[in-house]
Design a protein around this motif. Sequence first.
Motif, short mmCIF file in Angstrom:
data_model
loop_
_atom_site.label_atom_id
_atom_site.label_comp_id
_atom_site.label_asym_id
_atom_site.label_seq_id
_atom_site.Cartn_x
_atom_site.Cartn_y
_atom_site.Cartn_z
N MET A 1 0.86 -1.13 0.00
CA MET A 1 0.26 0.14 0.09
C MET A 1 0.81 1.19 0.05
N SER A 2 0.60 2.12 -1.03
CA SER A 2 1.43 3.39 -0.98
C SER A 2 0.88 4.61 -0.03
N TYR A 47 7.29 7.04 -5.60
CA TYR A 47 6.54 5.97 -4.98
C TYR A 47 6.98 5.93 -3.47
N SER A 49 6.10 3.66 0.12
CA SER A 49 5.25 2.52 1.01
C SER A 49 6.02 2.17 2.28
N THR A 51 7.65 -0.40 2.58
CA THR A 51 8.76 -1.13 2.45
C THR A 51 9.96 -0.25 1.87
N THR A 53 10.89 3.73 -0.47
CA THR A 53 10.54 4.86 -1.64
C THR A 53 11.47 4.88 -2.76
N SER A 134 7.97 -5.74 -3.71
CA SER A 134 6.95 -5.02 -3.14
C SER A 134 6.72 -3.57 -3.77
N ILE A 135 7.98 -2.98 -3.80
CA ILE A 135 8.06 -1.61 -4.30
C ILE A 135 7.71 -1.61 -5.91
N GLY A 138 4.23 -2.25 -6.46
CA GLY A 138 3.63 -0.93 -6.35
C GLY A 138 3.56 0.00 -7.21
N ARG A 142 0.42 1.37 -9.60
CA ARG A 142 0.00 2.81 -9.89
C ARG A 142 0.08 3.13 -11.29
#
Length: 333
Positions: A1-2, A47, A49, A51, A53, A134-135, A138, A142
Amino acid sequence: MSVSSPDRPARTRFRRAVTALTIALIAALLPAVPARAAGGSYFAGVYVSLTGTRDYHGYVPSSYRAGTPMPLLVALHGCTENDVGFDLLSGWSALAERRGFIVVFPDQATIVNPAQCWNWPLGTNQHRGWGEPSIIAGITSRMRSQFTVDSRRIFTTGVSAGGVMANIMAVTYPDVFAAASIMAGCEYECDLLRLRTPDQAGRDAYREMGSRARPVPVIIFQGTADLIVPPVTADRIAGQWAQADDLAADGGIDDGDVDATADEVIAGQVPGGRSFTRSVYRSTSGSVLIEKYLIDGAGHAYPGGCSCSLFGDPSGPDASGLTWDFFLAHPKV
């Protein structure tokens, strides 16, 4: 989740300006650099989150129309590179304009790796929902929220450390990425000492896929004179995916539907450039799941990459074009 970043608008505007200016200046000074066609647009963002940036930039072609699904490519740079440099090296934005797809370039942060390598050796970066996978996932999500993306045609590619991470993304998010292109990378969990067999890597990859397991098509590029990544690594990647795809095709049954023996080996030659060998691996149904290019005399460089970069090898086969041809033939089913 961001989560939102209070300085994101300012940073995004600054990064967009720097990205556009850098590409414009290099294109002006070096005519050989692939330039984007008029009408498309660059974008940039940050981005954030739980975990980590990461910055990113990307390109939307002039043919894009909101509401009409378009393919998406997630492109991962190698060590000592950044997202803008990889764009210039690979020519992905220029190709996106010509062939009609969106491309995004996540940028590794120097604060987490001074050499700007993706941190693939860390166990936390080899699993879904953790660390850098995960990043990157993410950032991909987006893009899907900001643009009309064809969910069956989301792909990932990378070179060197980015190639390793592209492989990891295909293993950890097979439900997101339809296919992957791995250039001078290595097999899942990357056994540098080669103590584990490719079959073991393939079984680990299948377990990591879990309930989302499916045969993932991959295309592999490797130079035979690479002093950083041993050329045999390309065989290990092919072996990993042959095993993982075989297991995924039949719910975990190892029945040899896909194996690590090439079904076809074709010699090729770039006019005025390098020779290469293309190996094709098919399932028993005849579908191509793996292609491997071994490029004669090529070092640790991007095949067909721009001469404007130290990592470009213009004499090699056009890896970006070949990758996109492969991707278009392999939407997610």
